[in-house]
Motif scaffolding. Structure first.
Motif, PDB file in Angstrom:
ATOM      1  N   CYS A 285     -25.490  37.798 -44.247  1.00  0.00           N
ATOM      2  CA  CYS A 285     -26.784  37.117 -44.356  1.00  0.00           C
ATOM      3  C   CYS A 285     -27.229  36.621 -42.979  1.00  0.00           C
ATOM      4  O   CYS A 285     -26.402  36.216 -42.165  1.00  0.00           O
ATOM      5  CB  CYS A 285     -26.697  35.937 -45.315  1.00  0.00           C
ATOM      6  N   LYS A 286     -28.530  36.619 -42.751  1.00  0.00           N
ATOM      7  CA  LYS A 286     -29.085  36.173 -41.486  1.00  0.00           C
ATOM      8  C   LYS A 286     -30.123  35.087 -41.743  1.00  0.00           C
ATOM      9  O   LYS A 286     -30.804  35.078 -42.771  1.00  0.00           O
ATOM     10  CB  LYS A 286     -29.727  37.334 -40.721  1.00  0.00           C
ATOM     11  N   VAL A 287     -30.262  34.165 -40.777  1.00  0.00           N
ATOM     12  CA  VAL A 287     -31.206  33.060 -40.918  1.00  0.00           C
ATOM     13  C   VAL A 287     -32.292  33.175 -39.852  1.00  0.00           C
ATOM     14  O   VAL A 287     -32.019  33.566 -38.716  1.00  0.00           O
ATOM     15  CB  VAL A 287     -30.484  31.693 -40.826  1.00  0.00           C
ATOM     16  N   PHE A 288     -33.524  32.849 -40.239  1.00  0.00           N
ATOM     17  CA  PHE A 288     -34.675  32.930 -39.343  1.00  0.00           C
ATOM     18  C   PHE A 288     -35.483  31.642 -39.448  1.00  0.00           C
ATOM     19  O   PHE A 288     -35.525  30.998 -40.501  1.00  0.00           O
ATOM     20  CB  PHE A 288     -35.566  34.124 -39.702  1.00  0.00           C
TER      21      PHE A 288
ATOM     22  N   CYS B 205     -35.711  30.712 -43.416  1.00  0.00           N
ATOM     23  CA  CYS B 205     -35.328  31.561 -44.542  1.00  0.00           C
ATOM     24  C   CYS B 205     -34.021  32.276 -44.245  1.00  0.00           C
ATOM     25  O   CYS B 205     -33.703  32.573 -43.087  1.00  0.00           O
ATOM     26  CB  CYS B 205     -36.432  32.545 -44.920  1.00  0.00           C
ATOM     27  N   VAL B 206     -33.271  32.524 -45.311  1.00  0.00           N
ATOM     28  CA  VAL B 206     -32.013  33.260 -45.230  1.00  0.00           C
ATOM     29  C   VAL B 206     -32.186  34.559 -45.997  1.00  0.00           C
ATOM     30  O   VAL B 206     -32.632  34.556 -47.151  1.00  0.00           O
ATOM     31  CB  VAL B 206     -30.845  32.439 -45.823  1.00  0.00           C
ATOM     32  N   ILE B 207     -31.825  35.669 -45.346  1.00  0.00           N
ATOM     33  CA  ILE B 207     -32.006  36.989 -45.929  1.00  0.00           C
ATOM     34  C   ILE B 207     -30.652  37.694 -45.932  1.00  0.00           C
ATOM     35  O   ILE B 207     -30.036  37.866 -44.880  1.00  0.00           O
ATOM     36  CB  ILE B 207     -33.021  37.816 -45.115  1.00  0.00           C
TER      37      ILE B 207
ATOM     38  N   ALA C 241     -38.589  39.320 -50.881  1.00  0.00           N
ATOM     39  CA  ALA C 241     -38.237  37.908 -51.010  1.00  0.00           C
ATOM     40  C   ALA C 241     -36.938  37.582 -50.290  1.00  0.00           C
ATOM     41  O   ALA C 241     -35.940  38.286 -50.465  1.00  0.00           O
ATOM     42  CB  ALA C 241     -38.103  37.534 -52.481  1.00  0.00           C
ATOM     43  N   PRO C 242     -36.900  36.510 -49.480  1.00  0.00           N
ATOM     44  CA  PRO C 242     -35.629  36.022 -48.927  1.00  0.00           C
ATOM     45  C   PRO C 242     -34.754  35.480 -50.052  1.00  0.00           C
ATOM     46  O   PRO C 242     -35.219  35.226 -51.171  1.00  0.00           O
ATOM     47  CB  PRO C 242     -36.063  34.899 -47.980  1.00  0.00           C
ATOM     48  N   ASP C 243     -33.479  35.273 -49.751  1.00  0.00           N
ATOM     49  CA  ASP C 243     -32.574  34.682 -50.725  1.00  0.00           C
ATOM     50  C   ASP C 243     -32.729  33.161 -50.769  1.00  0.00           C
ATOM     51  O   ASP C 243     -32.634  32.559 -51.833  1.00  0.00           O
ATOM     52  CB  ASP C 243     -31.129  35.052 -50.376  1.00  0.00           C
ATOM     53  N   ILE C 244     -32.951  32.549 -49.604  1.00  0.00           N
ATOM     54  CA  ILE C 244     -33.163  31.103 -49.511  1.00  0.00           C
ATOM     55  C   ILE C 244     -34.405  30.852 -48.671  1.00  0.00           C
ATOM     56  O   ILE C 244     -34.588  31.488 -47.623  1.00  0.00           O
ATOM     57  CB  ILE C 244     -31.967  30.379 -48.863  1.00  0.00           C
ATOM     58  N   VAL C 245     -35.249  29.958 -49.136  1.00  0.00           N
ATOM     59  CA  VAL C 245     -36.393  29.480 -48.357  1.00  0.00           C
ATOM     60  C   VAL C 245     -36.266  27.973 -48.211  1.00  0.00           C
ATOM     61  O   VAL C 245     -35.976  27.273 -49.189  1.00  0.00           O
ATOM     62  CB  VAL C 245     -37.728  29.839 -49.036  1.00  0.00           C
ATOM     63  N   VAL C 246     -36.469  27.482 -46.990  1.00  0.00           N
ATOM     64  CA  VAL C 246     -36.434  26.045 -46.715  1.00  0.00           C
ATOM     65  C   VAL C 246     -37.791  25.635 -46.174  1.00  0.00           C
ATOM     66  O   VAL C 246     -38.282  26.217 -45.205  1.00  0.00           O
ATOM     67  CB  VAL C 246     -35.344  25.690 -45.679  1.00  0.00           C
TER      68      VAL C 246
END
Length: 213
Positions: free
Chosen positions: A82-85, A112-114, A128-133
């Motif tokens: 997973c990668k974070v942006f 976001c984490v993808i 869709a990303p897996d996590i959105v902050v």
């Protein structure tokens, strides 16, 4: 707001750059093809083809909070698929075709984490990303937050973290098996959040809000 409905949009010359925000017509519906040719400095997002002007430049506290969460996620994911942006980073939400003229929702989450690397391309994330902050700012309106909540839920974001700098709290919405968000308790100072998407990850709120008044 049913994201599966086909959305018509005006015939515009996609090759003609738009250099002033006031050249746009807020009553029209735009696609990512249009969005890609907007060269004005104002940051905007598209929700179902409608323009939403983003809040002015984030405050220093907003940036501090975003930076701390981003760094902790980045450290955890250093050797993880997973990668974070961090914003500005375009996320294009698909209703079918991935053609630029068929994409009508483009958001810039704070973080976001993808985990599906095939969704990452040179222009951002497609799908869709897996996590959105999202770190809330005083300029965020209830309408804006409701629209984004619906987008993230309908397109299948697995976790949506809402970070309140004013309350120094974090609320996590987790997608259930029926495709609906279920809210967590509200986490506050002295507590730690975990993630169903990232087993083993923990984030202490005291670390997030340290030095933030």
């Amino acid at each position: 707001m049913n994201m599966s409905e086909p959305v018509p949009y005006p015939f515009l010359n996609d090759d003609e750059p738009v250099r002033q925000f006031n050249e746009l017509d807020a009553s029209l519906t735009y696609s990512y093809a249009n969005y890609s040719n907007w060269l004005f400095p104002e940051r905007v997002e598209l929700i179902k083809g409608r323009i939403f002007k983003m809040s002015p430049a984030p405050s220093s506290f907003h940036q501090m909070i975003s930076g701390k969460i981003y760094r902790r996620l980045g450290n955890f994911l250093e050797k993880h698929p997973c990668k974070v942006f961090i914003a500005p980073f375009d996320v294009r939400f698909l209703t079918g075709s991935n053609d630029d003229k068929a994409i009508f929702t483009v958001l810039q989450p704070d973080i976001c984490v993808i985990c599906d690397r095939s969704k990452i391309d040179v222009r951002g994330c497609i799908g869709a990303p897996d996590i959105v902050v999202e770190v809330l700012s005083p300029g965020n309106t209830k309408t804006e937050l409701l629209h984004k909540y619906r987008v993230y839920e309908e397109f299948g974001v697995k976790e949506y973290w809402v970070v309140s700098q004013g309350d120094q709290s974090i609320l996590i919405y987790t997608l259930d098996e029926t495709g609906k968000f279920q809210p967590s308790k509200i986490f506050t100072l002295s507590e730690k959040i975990t993630s169903t998407v990232l087993p083993g990850f923990g984030l202490a709120l005291d670390d997030v809000f340290d030095d933030v008044e």
